[in-house]
Design an enzyme around this catalytic site. Structure first.
Site, PDB file in Angstrom:
ATOM      1  N   ALA A  64     -45.691  18.989   6.783  1.00 39.51           N
ATOM      2  CA  ALA A  64     -45.743  18.857   5.329  1.00 39.51           C
ATOM      3  C   ALA A  64     -44.568  17.999   4.879  1.00 39.51           C
ATOM      4  CB  ALA A  64     -45.687  20.239   4.691  1.00 39.51           C
ATOM      5  N   GLY A 107     -47.060  21.444   9.781  1.00 36.27           N
ATOM      6  CA  GLY A 107     -48.435  21.285   9.295  1.00 36.27           C
ATOM      7  C   GLY A 107     -49.276  20.387  10.200  1.00 36.27           C
ATOM      8  N   GLU A 110     -50.507  22.596  12.752  1.00 35.11           N
ATOM      9  CA  GLU A 110     -51.464  23.521  12.112  1.00 35.11           C
ATOM     10  C   GLU A 110     -52.807  22.846  11.831  1.00 35.11           C
ATOM     11  OE1 GLU A 110     -48.314  24.586   9.321  1.00 35.11           O
ATOM     12  OE2 GLU A 110     -48.819  26.684   9.686  1.00 35.11           O
ATOM     13  N   GLU A 130     -40.566  24.807  11.053  1.00 38.94           N
ATOM     14  CA  GLU A 130     -40.287  25.214   9.665  1.00 38.94           C
ATOM     15  C   GLU A 130     -39.018  26.060   9.565  1.00 38.94           C
ATOM     16  OE1 GLU A 130     -43.238  25.415  11.188  1.00 38.94           O
ATOM     17  OE2 GLU A 130     -44.801  24.640   9.856  1.00 38.94           O
TER      18      GLU A 130
HETATM   19  C1  LIG Z   1     -46.621  24.654   5.988  1.00 41.71           C
HETATM   20  C2  LIG Z   1     -46.047  23.505   6.658  1.00 41.71           C
HETATM   21  C3  LIG Z   1     -44.700  23.252   6.600  1.00 41.71           C
HETATM   22  C4  LIG Z   1     -44.170  22.084   7.298  1.00 41.71           C
HETATM   23  O1  LIG Z   1     -44.894  21.353   7.939  1.00 41.71           O
HETATM   24  S1  LIG Z   1     -42.506  21.809   7.140  1.00 41.71           S
HETATM   25  C5  LIG Z   1     -42.230  20.294   8.008  1.00 41.71           C
HETATM   26  C6  LIG Z   1     -42.205  20.477   9.500  1.00 41.71           C
HETATM   27  N1  LIG Z   1     -41.867  19.213  10.133  1.00 41.71           N
HETATM   28  C7  LIG Z   1     -40.614  18.882  10.472  1.00 41.71           C
HETATM   29  O2  LIG Z   1     -39.662  19.615  10.249  1.00 41.71           O
HETATM   30  C8  LIG Z   1     -40.425  17.535  11.130  1.00 41.71           C
HETATM   31  C9  LIG Z   1     -39.554  16.633  10.283  1.00 41.71           C
HETATM   32  N2  LIG Z   1     -39.355  15.331  10.910  1.00 41.71           N
HETATM   33  C10 LIG Z   1     -38.507  15.149  11.952  1.00 41.71           C
HETATM   34  O3  LIG Z   1     -37.870  16.063  12.441  1.00 41.71           O
HETATM   35  C11 LIG Z   1     -38.351  13.752  12.473  1.00 41.71           C
HETATM   36  O4  LIG Z   1     -38.812  12.855  11.501  1.00 41.71           O
HETATM   37  C12 LIG Z   1     -39.155  13.502  13.779  1.00 41.71           C
HETATM   38  C13 LIG Z   1     -38.534  14.309  14.919  1.00 41.71           C
HETATM   39  C14 LIG Z   1     -40.623  13.887  13.596  1.00 41.71           C
HETATM   40  C15 LIG Z   1     -39.112  11.976  14.108  1.00 41.71           C
HETATM   41  O5  LIG Z   1     -37.781  11.538  14.154  1.00 41.71           O
HETATM   42  P1  LIG Z   1     -37.543   9.945  14.179  1.00 41.71           P
HETATM   43  O6  LIG Z   1     -38.366   9.288  15.205  1.00 41.71           O
HETATM   44  O7  LIG Z   1     -36.027   9.768  14.268  1.00 41.71           O
HETATM   45  O8  LIG Z   1     -38.066   9.393  12.765  1.00 41.71           O
HETATM   46  P2  LIG Z   1     -37.420   9.625  11.332  1.00 41.71           P
HETATM   47  O9  LIG Z   1     -36.498   8.485  11.027  1.00 41.71           O
HETATM   48  O10 LIG Z   1     -36.856  10.990  11.204  1.00 41.71           O
HETATM   49  O11 LIG Z   1     -38.729   9.557  10.380  1.00 41.71           O
HETATM   50  C16 LIG Z   1     -39.274   8.333   9.922  1.00 41.71           C
HETATM   51  C17 LIG Z   1     -39.477   8.501   8.410  1.00 41.71           C
HETATM   52  O12 LIG Z   1     -40.421   9.558   8.221  1.00 41.71           O
HETATM   53  C18 LIG Z   1     -39.848  10.529   7.350  1.00 41.71           C
HETATM   54  N3  LIG Z   1     -40.372  11.859   7.695  1.00 41.71           N
HETATM   55  C19 LIG Z   1     -40.578  12.373   8.926  1.00 41.71           C
HETATM   56  N4  LIG Z   1     -41.056  13.610   8.852  1.00 41.71           N
HETATM   57  C20 LIG Z   1     -41.141  13.895   7.533  1.00 41.71           C
HETATM   58  C21 LIG Z   1     -41.573  15.040   6.812  1.00 41.71           C
HETATM   59  N5  LIG Z   1     -42.061  16.132   7.434  1.00 41.71           N
HETATM   60  N6  LIG Z   1     -41.532  14.997   5.479  1.00 41.71           N
HETATM   61  C22 LIG Z   1     -41.086  13.896   4.831  1.00 41.71           C
HETATM   62  N7  LIG Z   1     -40.679  12.778   5.460  1.00 41.71           N
HETATM   63  C23 LIG Z   1     -40.712  12.792   6.797  1.00 41.71           C
HETATM   64  C24 LIG Z   1     -38.356  10.427   7.590  1.00 41.71           C
HETATM   65  O13 LIG Z   1     -37.638  10.978   6.512  1.00 41.71           O
HETATM   66  C25 LIG Z   1     -38.190   8.942   7.715  1.00 41.71           C
HETATM   67  O14 LIG Z   1     -38.220   8.374   6.432  1.00 41.71           O
HETATM   68  P3  LIG Z   1     -37.099   7.284   5.993  1.00 41.71           P
HETATM   69  O15 LIG Z   1     -37.350   6.096   6.895  1.00 41.71           O
HETATM   70  O16 LIG Z   1     -37.404   6.962   4.561  1.00 41.71           O
HETATM   71  O17 LIG Z   1     -35.778   7.864   6.222  1.00 41.71           O
END
Ligand SMILES: C/C=C/C(=O)SCCNC(=O)CCNC(=O)[C@H](O)C(C)(C)COP(=O)(O)OP(=O)(O)OC[C@H]1O[C@@H](n2cnc3c(N)ncnc32)[C@H](O)[C@@H]1OP(=O)(O)O
Length: 256
Positions: A64, A107, A110, A130
């Site tokens: 998400a 998500g 999920e 999360e």
């Molecule tokens: C009910 C459900 C709840 C949920 O799902 S809560 C969310 C759970 N997911 C996470 O916690 C994962 C969050 N993302 C990460 O940890 C990392 O990303 C990754 C390990 C997946 C990838 O890392 P890397 O390869 O270094 O890429 P990057 O620079 O972090 O991401 C590229 C751009 O994508 C954005 N992004 C990634 N995941 C999310 C997200 N879940 N929500 C919003 N933005 C996201 C970043 O911020 C960034 O953006 P910019 O280039 O503008 O800095």
């Protein structure tokens, strides 16, 4: 943010692609609204038999949208029932195959858990991180992991936020097959083609019956299966399937 492509040997497979590359397909409200609308369009269109849901080679979906959620308060998510319609996927009656490459986190995992069959690319990464951002899975992670794998796996993933590889996901039973990253989508479409060759009516009945295993006791589930089995005898496709076998020819399904 969503593309719908008609594919497969008989052009009856819907390839639904999450396409928000700048945010690794993070699931924002607009993307989920478009996904829901696309899935419902495909569900209603009889010319589609099977759905393949995929993302990019780098990310199926990184969860998400954290930046969107960061601004919300309890009253916003509770009163607006945040995540309403985010589970449309779980209500689709056509078979859905997830083709997961790259990150499938939160998500993203999920969504894969809502699909009927999960194929993964070698680079796939699953997890429920999360807890690392002070919340819990909200699209079924705490419920489907224990039902589809085990309590121990569910607890470990949800309590630590650890990520697991495609191979680990296969070992615990989330994923049925792992393929080289670039081959993944074509393998998922080949599988979709094989399913699409069967009677849509009977395919829907199988999906219904298997899904009842997660909603009922064993005895209730066995009863449902038997009733559905009996009901196939009211269909032309059951008659045609058995007649075609006896006549040594391919069946011609009419879906009635
Ligand atoms: C009910 C459900 C709840 C949920 O799902 S809560 C969310 C759970 N997911 C996470 O916690 C994962 C969050 N993302 C990460 O940890 C990392 O990303 C990754 C390990 C997946 C990838 O890392 P890397 O390869 O270094 O890429 P990057 O620079 O972090 O991401 C590229 C751009 O994508 C954005 N992004 C990634 N995941 C999310 C997200 N879940 N929500 C919003 N933005 C996201 C970043 O911020 C960034 O953006 P910019 O280039 O503008 O800095």
């Amino acid at each position: 943010m969503i593309t719908l492509t008609r594919t497969g040997a008989s052009e009856n497979v819907a390839l639904v692609t999450l396409n928000r590359p700048n945010a690794l397909n993070a699931l924002c409200r607009q993307l989920m609204q478009e996904l829901s609308e696309t899935l419902l369009t495909v569900e209603k269109d009889d010319s589609y038999r099977v759905i393949v849901l995929t993302g990019s080679e780098k990310a199926f979906a990184a969860g998400a949208d954290i930046k969107e959620m960061a601004k919300l308060e309890f009253a916003d998510v509770f009163q607006n029932d945040f995540f309403t319609n985010w589970d449309t996927l779980s209500r689709i009656t056509k078979p859905v195959i997830a083709a997961v490459n790259g990150f499938a986190l939160g998500g993203g995992t999920e969504l894969a858990l809502m699909c009927d069959i999960v194929y993964a690319g070698e680079n796939a990464v699953f997890g429920q991180p999360e807890i690392n951002i002070g919340t819990i899975p909200g699209l079924g992670g705490t419920q489907r992991w224990p039902r589809f794998t085990s309590k121990s796996i569910a607890m470990e993933l949800c309590l630590t936020g650890d990520k697991i590889s495609a191979q680990d996901a296969k070992e615990v039973g989330l994923v049925s097959k792992v393929f080289p990253t670039q081959q993944l989508v074509s393998e998922a479409v080949l599988l979709a083609d094989r399913i699409a060759k069967n009677s849509p009516l009977i395919v829907k009945t199988v999906k219904n019956s298997v899904n009842s295993a997660y909603e009922t006791s064993l005895n209730q589930g066995l009863q449902i299966e038997k009733q559905l089995f009996h009901s196939t005898f009211a269909t032309n496709d059951r008659r045609e399937g058995m007649t075609a076998f006896a006549e040594k020819r391919a069946p011609k399904w009419t879906s009635n």
